[in-house]
Scaffold this active site. Structure first.
Site, short mmCIF file in Angstrom:
data_model
loop_
_atom_site.label_atom_id
_atom_site.label_comp_id
_atom_site.label_asym_id
_atom_site.label_seq_id
_atom_site.Cartn_x
_atom_site.Cartn_y
_atom_site.Cartn_z
N HIS A 15 3.55 4.54 12.93
CA HIS A 15 3.94 4.37 11.53
C HIS A 15 4.99 5.41 11.22
CE1 HIS A 15 2.85 3.79 7.10
NE2 HIS A 15 3.43 4.98 7.06
N SER A 29 3.82 11.04 8.89
CA SER A 29 3.66 11.09 7.44
C SER A 29 4.77 11.83 6.74
CB SER A 29 2.32 11.74 7.08
OG SER A 29 1.27 11.18 7.81
N HIS A 56 3.27 4.40 -3.46
CA HIS A 56 3.68 5.79 -3.71
C HIS A 56 4.97 5.85 -4.51
CE1 HIS A 56 0.71 7.89 -1.27
NE2 HIS A 56 0.95 7.09 -0.25
N HIS A 77 8.34 7.20 8.98
CA HIS A 77 9.00 7.42 7.69
C HIS A 77 10.44 7.85 7.93
CE1 HIS A 77 6.01 6.95 4.43
NE2 HIS A 77 5.16 7.06 5.43
N ARG A 103 0.84 -1.19 0.00
CA ARG A 103 0.00 0.00 0.00
C ARG A 103 0.89 1.25 0.00
NH1 ARG A 103 -0.62 4.59 2.82
NH2 ARG A 103 -0.33 3.43 4.76
N ASP A 104 1.67 1.47 1.04
CA ASP A 104 2.53 2.65 1.09
C ASP A 104 3.59 2.58 0.00
OD1 ASP A 104 3.78 5.01 1.96
OD2 ASP A 104 3.48 4.50 4.06
#
Length: 339
Positions: A198, A171, A21, A200, A17-18
């Site tokens: 989550h 995010s 991108h 990054h 899913r991620d």
């Protein structure tokens, strides 16, 4: 056996899913099947699949996916014999109809996402997920834009709406470990459900931030194979499994098998692993959504402006995912003022 001080950590894998991108949402069925099969063999607890921005998000504005949601879900569902399947949806992109279809196609866990100060928009959809019989989770996006107390209040609100786990997404890859500790501790104190983190990797701290979240009480951590994800990528799954194993923590994931799954991801899903390049660093410092990297580079090239300046300007505007149309506007203003 797990000790009370070292509870089992559930790793949630949004590679499919991620990671979308990083490739313009263009993964095909063979790629989805290959990675899902490998993750399932490694006993990854949850494999999340879909357009990078979630159910119903395929569009000209933020990128059309090669496959529709139904095809992605049915392909991955067929490959998962032990892992659960997760999906992600942000109200405004997805609808209750998308949720119903996702559960019908085998989604076990449904995450409803909202901007960090707008948890109220999740009420209806969290209720729909509960009514459908799937596990409902709530996550707050761009969470660096709110302080610990407000994030805790927003998470508590989602629990009232029916969320069975809640948490925060970094995010923009903006956090330092101390930021994560402070926020996760506040959320853990405010709710009685599992807490999610989550990360990054814009500042090279995704694994460190994930460990800080664990130490602060989070028990659901997101991570992707080779860090495959928006911008500089996510917390690197196989590294996190190894680090948690070294700390004596139980993830239930086989180390050799997850290393093999990461090799599959490297070979089949991406042109190259995500890197913390100059753009990623500035994006993290500016607090801009990691998924903006591709459109910012394209628009900066078209308009003849420095992409670093464009990221900093977007950060000043506090632009968030879904406002991709503002990138061009901000770039043109930069071009005008630099003359």
């Amino acid at each position: 056996m797990n000790s009370p001080e070292r509870p089992r950590i559930l790793l949630h894998d949004p590679t499919l899913r991620d990671g979308h991108h990083a490739v313009g949402h263009q993964l095909d069925t063979d790629q989805l099947r290959a990675y899902a099969t490998a993750a399932n063999a490694a006993k990854v607890p949850v494999v999340e699949v879909g357009h990078g921005n979630g159910l119903g998000a395929s569009s000209l504005q933020i990128g059309r996916a090669r496959l529709d949601d139904a095809t992605m879900l049915t392909t991955v569902r067929a490959a998962l014999t032990s892992s659960r399947m997760g999906v992600f949806m942000a109200p405004g992109w997805g609808t209750s109809g998308d949720l119903t279809a996702a559960v019908r196609h085998g989604a076990d866990i449904v995450r409803i996402a909202a901007h960090c100060t707008e948890a109220d928009v999740t009420e209806r959809h969290l209720g729909v997920v509960r009514d459908l019989g799937a596990e409902a989770q709530g996550v707050l996006l761009m969470s660096h834009m709110a302080g610990p107390g407000e994030l805790a209040e927003q998470c508590a609100l989602m629990v009232e709406f029916g969320a069975q786990a809640v948490g925060i997404m970094d995010s923009a890859g903006h956090y330092l470990p101390a930021d994560v500790t402070e926020r996760v501790q506040a959320i853990v104190a405010a709710v009685d459900v599992p807490v999610i983190f989550h990360g990054h990797n814009n500042l090279g701290l995704a694994v460190a931030n994930s460990l800080a979240a664990v130490d602060a009480g989070a028990s659901v951590i997101d991570a992707t194979a080779r860090g495959f994800g928006a911008g500089a990528g996510n917390t690197q799954l196989e590294v996190l499994v190894a680090v948690l194993e070294r700390r004596g923590m139980d993830t239930g994931i086989g180390l050799r098998e997850i290393l093999a799954a990461a090799d599959v991801a490297d070979d089949r899903l991406m042109k190259g692993p995500p890197v913390t390049d100059s753009i990623a660093v500035v994006s993290g410092l500016a607090g801009v959504f990691s998924g903006f990297k591709r459109p910012v580079l394209e628009i900066a090239r078209t308009e003849g402006v420095d992409p670093l300046d464009l990221f900093l300007a977007l950060g000043e505007r506090q632009v968030v995912a879904g406002q991709e149309d503002l990138i061009g506007e901000v770039a043109r203003r930069l071009k005008t003022t630099s003359r």
